[in-house]
Design a protein around this motif. Structure first.
Motif, PDB file in Angstrom:
ATOM      1  N   ALA A   6      -0.752  10.739 -10.525  1.00 17.44           N
ATOM      2  CA  ALA A   6      -1.434   9.549  -9.992  1.00 17.44           C
ATOM      3  C   ALA A   6      -1.362   9.513  -8.474  1.00 17.44           C
ATOM      4  N   ASP A   7      -0.234   9.930  -7.915  1.00 18.88           N
ATOM      5  CA  ASP A   7      -0.113   9.967  -6.453  1.00 18.88           C
ATOM      6  C   ASP A   7      -1.084  10.987  -5.854  1.00 18.88           C
ATOM      7  N   LYS A   8      -1.171  12.152  -6.474  1.00 22.00           N
ATOM      8  CA  LYS A   8      -2.025  13.206  -5.926  1.00 22.00           C
ATOM      9  C   LYS A   8      -3.509  12.850  -6.008  1.00 22.00           C
ATOM     10  N   HIS A  58       0.854  -1.195   0.000  1.00 18.17           N
ATOM     11  CA  HIS A  58       0.000   0.000   0.000  1.00 18.17           C
ATOM     12  C   HIS A  58       0.894   1.251   0.000  1.00 18.17           C
ATOM     13  N   PRO A  59       1.543   1.534  -1.125  1.00 21.50           N
ATOM     14  CA  PRO A  59       2.461   2.682  -1.162  1.00 21.50           C
ATOM     15  C   PRO A  59       1.763   4.012  -0.959  1.00 21.50           C
ATOM     16  N   ALA A  60       0.528   4.184  -1.446  1.00 22.51           N
ATOM     17  CA  ALA A  60      -0.173   5.460  -1.283  1.00 22.51           C
ATOM     18  C   ALA A  60      -0.471   5.731   0.195  1.00 22.51           C
ATOM     19  N   LEU A 116       2.751   6.753   1.839  1.00 27.93           N
ATOM     20  CA  LEU A 116       3.184   8.065   1.343  1.00 27.93           C
ATOM     21  C   LEU A 116       2.451   9.176   2.077  1.00 27.93           C
ATOM     22  N   ALA A 117       1.167   8.979   2.348  1.00 29.40           N
ATOM     23  CA  ALA A 117       0.418   9.964   3.132  1.00 29.40           C
ATOM     24  C   ALA A 117       0.965  10.049   4.557  1.00 29.40           C
ATOM     25  N   TYR A 118       1.295   8.888   5.146  1.00 29.94           N
ATOM     26  CA  TYR A 118       1.900   8.907   6.477  1.00 29.94           C
ATOM     27  C   TYR A 118       3.220   9.689   6.465  1.00 29.94           C
ATOM     28  N   ALA A 156      -3.535  14.304   2.992  1.00 29.02           N
ATOM     29  CA  ALA A 156      -2.301  14.790   3.616  1.00 29.02           C
ATOM     30  C   ALA A 156      -1.843  16.111   2.990  1.00 29.02           C
ATOM     31  N   LEU A 157      -1.985  16.245   1.682  1.00 27.98           N
ATOM     32  CA  LEU A 157      -1.611  17.502   1.028  1.00 27.98           C
ATOM     33  C   LEU A 157      -2.547  18.639   1.446  1.00 27.98           C
ATOM     34  N   ASP A 158      -3.847  18.352   1.647  1.00 26.64           N
ATOM     35  CA  ASP A 158      -4.780  19.384   2.110  1.00 26.64           C
ATOM     36  C   ASP A 158      -4.429  19.835   3.534  1.00 26.64           C
ATOM     37  N   VAL A 159      -3.990  18.903   4.374  1.00 21.11           N
ATOM     38  CA  VAL A 159      -3.569  19.269   5.734  1.00 21.11           C
ATOM     39  C   VAL A 159      -2.369  20.209   5.676  1.00 21.11           C
TER      40      VAL A 159
END
Length: 530
Positions: A384-386, A353-355, A358-360, A394-397
């Protein structure tokens, strides 16, 4: 009677046929800019008169019985000219014993046999034999002076360039060489100045004996492997067992022990046993919840995978489960080790579960305030990651905190996917302090209208505690009150009724929370940080 003019003819004399001589000297015109010819060169001097012994020496040099097939005539003439020229410059033509002097052929052959030694002219030592003349340094009156410390010869230095000729006498040659103190002092000085031991010295012989013993040991058989935690400059890649180990252990549980020697197959579990071990550990974690025991067992499981060089989807699953358990218990040191290995495993496209992780990773960098690594992660993100929900959250945080939008930040906190809330719990308190500090400043400048029970009205800067509970993302009314009291702001609380409590915002409360915010935003440094 008038004086007659010299150039006028006399009266009645016939006119002269030749004109008078000119009053200047005629000079021929110069047709080039070359320097005019100087005085004629002096007559050539007579050739020097060679002594009869020199003439005989030259004749013997070109005699048919003295010729060598490997020596050309050009080499012979060059060497002969060099010998006679040096003797002439040294004024030794008449003092040299030319009858016993080696012929040019002999000098050439000697020079080829000993390229490091220069041929020595016999006039530097008239009593020297031909063998000494060609190989040794002469001390005749015409020899070039070379100073050697304490009378040491320069035979060894002649093979070295001038800039590398040094005094190679050691202390053990000047004092008693049998003393162990002298030998140790000489060895230390050689190591300090990087002096190469000379042939025949005690240091040279000692090193030679060590090399001979190592060679015999290598011929006898391979050396026993050294422990993994030892180091030596003599270690070679063959000294350490770097190949994968094939385990034969059948135990499901095994304590974790740091390796200090190459692992033995009977202490390592094979892959099919490790798969059973993972299921066993998952069951025990759900039943008992003993983190110390589970962490030790997972580290032992990971170690068995490492020594066997097993990298597959099962390996990814092991690290992911251990990382989630470490997050749940707040063990960031162990989580960092798992996250670091997962990055390398995800690069091999082994599944997992790379996504999610990545968020962590983004949330972790928010917690540690590591802007450098955060920028690297953002630069490596693909479209694709975004688009992944966890990564987008995580990016919104990160965006909400960068803009100072604490309202949006706490809304995102209450709606965190997967196990990201465990990471956000680690920095939620400092963000609440920052939001309260901003609220105190804002509501002091813009006081709210509060309606009193008697119907009168007045403006007073205060905030309802229920408003703070909802705005700061608390789960209950009591949690918000406890947070304010824990920060020493209970004096700013006022109970209006049984279910109405207000928080008075003022310059004093703003200063209190500003100080608490500064302490909470100090640099985070963790062991095992990625």
């Amino acid at each position: 009677m008038s004086a007659s003019v010299p150039w006028r003819p006399a009266a009645g004399a016939p006119p002269a046929m030749n004109p008078p001589p000119p009053a200047y000297n005629a000079v021929s015109a110069r047709r080039s800019f070359d320097k005019p010819d100087s005085a004629p060169p002096p007559p050539a001097s007579a050739p020097p008169k060679w002594p009869p012994s020199v003439r005989l020496y030259v004749q013997r040099s070109f005699a048919p019985d003295a010729m060598e097939a490997s020596i050309t005539r050009e080499e012979l003439e060059k060497t002969l000219k060099k010998v006679i020229t040096e003797a002439t410059e040294a004024n030794a033509l008449y003092t040299t014993d030319w009858d016993n002097h080696p012929l040019p052929q002999q000098l050439i052959l000697a020079q080829r046999a000993k390229p490091a030694n220069l041929d020595k002219a016999p006039w530097r030592n008239n009593n020297a034999t031909p063998e000494k003349t060609m190989g040794d340094v002469c001390d005749g009156p015409f020899a070039k002076k070379r100073k050697s410390p304490e009378g040491m010869t320069n035979a060894d230095d002649e093979s070295l360039p001038p800039w590398r000729r040094t005094n190679k006498r050691r202390i053990e040659d000047r004092i008693e060489p049998t003393s162990p103190v002298v030998r140790s002092l000489s060895d230390r000085m050689e190591k300090r100045h990087h002096i190469t031991p000379t042939n025949g010295s005690s240091k040279y012989m000692t090193d030679l004996e060590k090399r001979r013993q190592r060679f015999e040991n290598d011929k006898a058989g391979p050396r026993s492997p050294r422990p993994w935690n030892t180091s030596s400059r003599d270690d070679s890649p063959s000294d350490v067992n770097e190949g994968p180990v094939v385990g034969i252990c059948q135990n499901l549980e095994k304590r974790y022990l740091r390796l200090t020697a190459p692992p033995k197959p009977e202490t390592v579990r094979p892959l099919h046993v490790l798969e059973k071990t993972l299921e066993h550990l998952k069951t025990k974690w759900k039943k008992e919840g003993n983190y110390a025991y589970i962490c030790d067992q997972f580290k032992s499981l990971r170690q068995d995978l490492t020594v066997q060089h097993i990298k597959n989807e099962f390996t990814v699953t092991v690290y992911e489960i251990h990382a989630r358990i470490a997050l749940e218990k707040g063990d960031l040191g162990e989580y960092n080790q798992c996250q670091t290995q997962l990055r390398a495993l995800y690069a091999l496209n082994l599944g997992g579960h790379p996504a999610e992780f990545l968020a962590y990773r983004i949330l972790y960098f928010i917690y540690t305030q590591n802007r450098t690594d955060m920028n690297e992660v953002l630069a490596d993100l693909t479209p694709a990651d975004k688009s992944q929900p966890a990564v987008k959250h995580a990016l919104d945080v990160r965006s909400a905190l960068a803009l100072g939008n604490y309202h949006r930040f706490f809304r995102l906190y209450l709606d965190t996917p997967n196990m990201g809330a465990y990471l956000m719990d680690m920095f939620i308190e400092r963000e609440r302090l920052a939001a309260l500090a901003n609220m105190c400043k804002a509501y002091v400048s813009n006081p709210l209208k509060m309606t009193e029970a008697n119907g009168g009205g007045r403006y007073k800067p205060h905030l309802d505690i229920r408003f703070l509970t909802d705005e700061l993302g608390f789960e209950s009314f009591q949690d918000c009150l406890q947070f304010v009291c824990d920060k020493g702001a209970q004096n700013f609380l006022e109970q209006k009724s049984d279910d109405v409590v207000v928080f008075h915002s003022s310059a004093h409360s703003a200063q209190l929370f500003a100080q608490a915010k500064a302490q909470a935003f100090q640099r985070v440094d963790l062991k095992g940080q990625m």
